[in-house]
Design a protein around this motif. Structure first.
Motif, short mmCIF file in Angstrom:
data_model
loop_
_atom_site.label_atom_id
_atom_site.label_comp_id
_atom_site.label_asym_id
_atom_site.label_seq_id
_atom_site.Cartn_x
_atom_site.Cartn_y
_atom_site.Cartn_z
N GLY A 126 23.04 8.71 56.32
CA GLY A 126 23.87 9.72 56.97
C GLY A 126 25.17 9.12 57.49
N GLU A 127 26.19 9.96 57.57
CA GLU A 127 27.48 9.56 58.14
C GLU A 127 27.75 10.43 59.36
N PHE A 128 27.77 9.79 60.53
CA PHE A 128 27.93 10.50 61.80
C PHE A 128 29.35 10.30 62.33
N LEU A 129 30.01 11.41 62.70
CA LEU A 129 31.35 11.34 63.26
C LEU A 129 31.23 11.09 64.76
N VAL A 130 31.67 9.91 65.20
CA VAL A 130 31.44 9.46 66.57
C VAL A 130 32.15 10.36 67.59
N LYS A 131 33.44 10.61 67.40
CA LYS A 131 34.20 11.40 68.37
C LYS A 131 33.84 12.88 68.30
N ALA A 132 33.64 13.40 67.11
CA ALA A 132 33.30 14.82 66.96
C ALA A 132 31.85 15.09 67.39
N GLY A 133 30.99 14.08 67.32
CA GLY A 133 29.61 14.23 67.73
C GLY A 133 28.79 15.11 66.80
N ARG A 134 28.88 14.87 65.49
CA ARG A 134 28.11 15.66 64.52
C ARG A 134 28.06 14.90 63.19
N TRP A 135 27.18 15.36 62.29
CA TRP A 135 27.08 14.74 60.98
C TRP A 135 28.23 15.17 60.07
N ARG A 136 28.74 14.22 59.30
CA ARG A 136 29.62 14.57 58.19
C ARG A 136 28.79 14.80 56.94
N SER A 137 27.69 14.04 56.82
CA SER A 137 26.75 14.22 55.73
C SER A 137 25.44 13.55 56.09
N TRP A 138 24.35 14.06 55.52
CA TRP A 138 23.02 13.44 55.69
C TRP A 138 22.16 13.89 54.52
N GLU A 139 21.52 12.95 53.85
CA GLU A 139 20.59 13.29 52.78
C GLU A 139 19.55 12.19 52.63
N GLY A 140 18.35 12.62 52.23
CA GLY A 140 17.27 11.66 52.11
C GLY A 140 16.16 12.16 51.22
N THR A 141 15.18 11.30 51.00
CA THR A 141 14.04 11.59 50.14
C THR A 141 12.74 11.30 50.90
N LEU A 142 11.81 12.26 50.87
CA LEU A 142 10.48 12.09 51.45
C LEU A 142 9.47 12.05 50.32
N THR A 143 8.76 10.94 50.18
CA THR A 143 7.78 10.76 49.11
C THR A 143 6.38 10.68 49.70
N THR A 144 5.47 11.51 49.18
CA THR A 144 4.09 11.54 49.66
C THR A 144 3.16 11.07 48.56
N GLN A 145 2.24 10.15 48.90
CA GLN A 145 1.23 9.68 47.98
C GLN A 145 -0.12 9.77 48.66
N THR A 146 -1.12 10.28 47.92
CA THR A 146 -2.46 10.39 48.48
C THR A 146 -3.47 9.69 47.58
N GLN A 147 -4.54 9.24 48.20
CA GLN A 147 -5.66 8.65 47.47
C GLN A 147 -6.93 9.37 47.92
N GLY A 148 -7.74 9.78 46.97
CA GLY A 148 -8.93 10.53 47.31
C GLY A 148 -8.60 12.00 47.48
N GLU A 149 -9.58 12.76 47.91
CA GLU A 149 -9.41 14.20 48.06
C GLU A 149 -9.00 14.54 49.49
N LEU A 150 -7.83 15.17 49.62
CA LEU A 150 -7.35 15.66 50.91
C LEU A 150 -6.93 17.11 50.73
#
Length: 304
Positions: free
Chosen positions: A251-275
């Motif tokens: 993410g890129e945070f604007l310090v003086k403005a106090g908000r994000w200019r951009s933010w992006e990410g990836t959440l990866t889930t892996q399971t083993q067995g039955e859930l």
């Protein structure tokens, strides 16, 4: 004659010796030679120490909501995509409030309050709380390049899985400021990179087991009868299972403005067995600033 003078002088001396001391008058007691001198009064009443000058290589990252701020939060998984409007504002009471309104793809509206550094104080639960923690929380102390800190999300939540008994939890949790660069109009841009992993392992007790093939009695219900048609039986054994969630984001945070200019990410889930209810997969999150916040989203709303 001489005797008279001597007697008069003796009388005067006795009168002087018997004269009472003035009330309240005290003579100073000499200081022993080995006793150090007392500090001056001005030194004894020193002023409180002044705060050290701020480190110019560090910045304080805080939300500044003098005007309402809005973002579009997009979540995509394969060909499926949902989006919601994420609105932050300062209420008349002075506290900071946020509101999440689904834009497409269904979902329920939710709201809550947060601190100036984005710590969720009230509202939200489950995946929404995790997402809000990732995109709202900022470091507590001033930070400079290469400074690292932690967040407080629960990436893996198996509380809804029946008969699951947690045995072990492992976490790696780090957000790092990798760059602090000048922006437009005297702005500073803080680049933050996220690297978080949480793994929860345990046992699923009383899970169903596959039924044994029916005995051949010479009688068949039909020529296409199959063993899987038989009902499953409950198992008296525990099944070892686990779930792991990894987050990689920037993410890129604007310090003086106090908000994000951009933010992006990836959440990866892996399971083993039955859930039950938990599946492996990957979700992408993207936060895009809105030029204007829809007026209807700024209206006060009754709390659920």
């Amino acid at each position: 004659m001489n005797r008279r003078i001597i007697g008069l002088l003796a009388t005067v001396c006795l009168a002087s010796a018997c004269k009472p001391e003035p009330v309240g008058e005290m003579e100073p007691i000499p200081r022993p030679p080995d006793m150090p001198a007392a500090p001056a009064r001005a030194e004894a009443e020193k002023k409180p120490a002044t705060a050290p000058a701020p480190d110019p290589s560090k910045v304080v990252l805080r939300w500044k909501l003098d005007a309402p701020t809005g973002f579009r939060l997009t979540t995509s998984s394969g060909s499926d995509e949902t989006s919601a409007l994420f609105v932050l504002r300062k209420r008349e009471s002075g506290d900071y409030a946020f509101r999440i309104v689904p834009e497409k793809g269904g979902g329920e509206e939710d709201q809550g309050t947060m601190s100036e550094r984005g710590f969720v104080l009230d509202g939200l639960s489950g995946p929404l709380h995790t997402t809000a923690t990732l995109v709202l929380e900022l470091p507590l102390e001033p930070v400079g390049p290469d400074a690292a800190w932690t967040l407080s999300p629960d990436l893996v939540d198996l509380s809804a899985v029946r008969n699951f008994v947690e045995k072990k939890t492992e976490r790696r949790n780090q957000v790092k400021l990798t760059a602090l660069t000048p922006g437009d109009n005297g702005e500073q841009v803080a680049t933050l990179e996220y690297d978080l992993t949480e793994t929860v392992s345990g046992e699923l007790r009383g899970a169903p087991k596959a039924a044994a093939p029916p005995k051949d009695t010479g009688k068949k219900k039909g020529k296409d009868a199959k063993a899987e048609d038989a009902p499953a039986a409950a198992s008296d054994k525990e099944q070892v299972t686990s779930s792991e969630v990894r987050v990689k984001a920037r993410g890129e945070f604007l310090v003086k403005a106090g908000r994000w200019r951009s933010w992006e990410g990836t959440l990866t889930t892996q399971t083993q067995g039955e859930l039950p209810g938990v599946s492996s997969g990957e979700r992408k999150l993207r936060l895009t600033p809105l030029e204007t916040v829809p007026q209807e989203l700024l209206q006060p709303q009754a709390k659920k």
